[in-house]
Structure formats: structure tokens, C-alpha cells
Write a protein that holds these residues in place. Sequence first.
Motif, short mmCIF file in Angstrom:
data_model
loop_
_atom_site.label_atom_id
_atom_site.label_comp_id
_atom_site.label_asym_id
_atom_site.label_seq_id
_atom_site.Cartn_x
_atom_site.Cartn_y
_atom_site.Cartn_z
N ARG A 29 0.75 -1.13 0.11
CA ARG A 29 -0.08 0.01 0.06
C ARG A 29 0.81 1.10 0.06
NH1 ARG A 29 -2.98 -3.40 3.43
NH2 ARG A 29 -2.07 -2.63 5.38
N ASP A 33 0.97 4.20 -2.74
CA ASP A 33 0.95 5.64 -2.50
C ASP A 33 1.82 6.41 -3.03
OD1 ASP A 33 -1.54 5.07 -1.31
OD2 ASP A 33 -0.89 4.99 0.56
N THR A 36 1.28 6.69 -6.72
CA THR A 36 0.28 7.71 -7.28
C THR A 36 0.95 9.13 -7.13
OG1 THR A 36 -1.14 6.10 -6.67
CG2 THR A 36 -1.79 8.30 -6.60
N TYR A 37 1.57 9.26 -6.00
CA TYR A 37 1.97 10.96 -5.69
C TYR A 37 3.14 11.21 -6.52
CZ TYR A 37 5.00 14.53 -3.55
OH TYR A 37 5.37 15.65 -3.14
#
Length: 221
Positions: A29, A33, A36-37
Motif C-alpha cells: 500500500r 501511494d 501515485t504521488y
Amino acid sequence: FDNAVATVYWHLNHSRYGEARALSGQLARDSYDCMTYYQKYDWQFLRAVVASGYLLWMACTFIYVMKYYGTGTVLTSMPRVALGAVLGIGGALLAYLVLQTSPVSYYVYTGILLLELGITAYHSPVLLRAAAAALAGMTGSGPSGSLLSALTFDTVKTLVMQLLLVELMVYGYYDRAIYAAGFIGVGLGIGIPSLSHASLRLRGAWLLSCLCLTPYPLLPV
């Protein structure tokens, strides 16, 4: 990341499969993240905004000096062409940010850029007249010299060097040593032709002040 992977292997080697599964899930996870950032971190857009912001800030500074310490020329309305350009660029940037689902900070950067663009566009006639007069003065052609006739080799070389300095400031976000080198270059008068005509005391004070600023970009944050 390496410590987390090592911990997962430690749990597996000690038959603690539940802890290994939970830690592996958390690691997956966190990695998602992070990806994605960075996918949303639009480097090209930010570099363009920062470089344009520096240039427009120079224009705004020049306008301020002209208004309060120069001719005192004050315009009462923005030219229609300039107003249309500002609205068009602002609308395009806003649409881009919305489509990219950009974070709030991007809107702040863009808002500052548009504010500077609006001020510059509002006073664009004053800037164009000042640019024509400055370039004409550099070539000695007098007040009637046009922008094209004033663009000599020395003038173009100076403008290109100044633009390169602004671009180097953007790359300074990757390597702050560039800022230190930039202070040294500016202190030596690179891109500042008028400094060569200044007195020795003024040039020495300018160089000393720039050298005093050189260590600051190299300090740890």
C-alpha cells in the motif's frame, strides 16, 4: 524500504506468517501511494511555472520602479489583446489543473503566476516602449530605433545569457550547488553588462556581497 523487506524475511524465517503477510500488505500500500504521488508530481509543469514566474517577477519589479521612481506612467485600462491573452492562458491552465486532478499547491503556484502575468499585461505598452528605448540606447540608434534594429549581436548575447541564468535557477532545485555557482557568476558580472562601467569600489562591494551569499545554498536543510 530495505528495512521493511528485511523484516518481512525475518518473520518468514521464524514462521511468523501472519506478521509477514500484514507487513507485506502495508508495504504494498505504501509503494502504491508513493507511485501515485510521483505520477501526479508534474515536474515539467512546475519547472515551466517557476521559470515563467521568475521572468514575470522581473517585469513586475521593473514596472514598480518605473511607476514610483521613473516616468510615473499609469495606465487606466488593460489593452484588449493583453486582457484576452491573460484570460485565455488562465482558462487553459485552470482546465489543465482540473483534468490532472492537481493538488491545491499547484493552484497556488498558478495563481501567483497569473497575478504576475496580469500586472505585466496591464502595463505591456509601457514595457514595450521601455524595451524599444533600452535596446535603441544600447545600439546608439536613438529614440526612433525599433526593436528589430536594436537587436544586435551583443544585445542578443546578453539576453540569452540572462535567460540561461533564469533556467539554471530552475535546475537548482535538483542541485543547490548551482545556486552557489550562480552567485559567483553574477558577482563576476556575467549577464550584467552595465557592471563593467561601474567604479572599482562598487564592483568590489557587489562581488563581496555575492560571495557572502554563496555558502547559504550549500548548508543542510
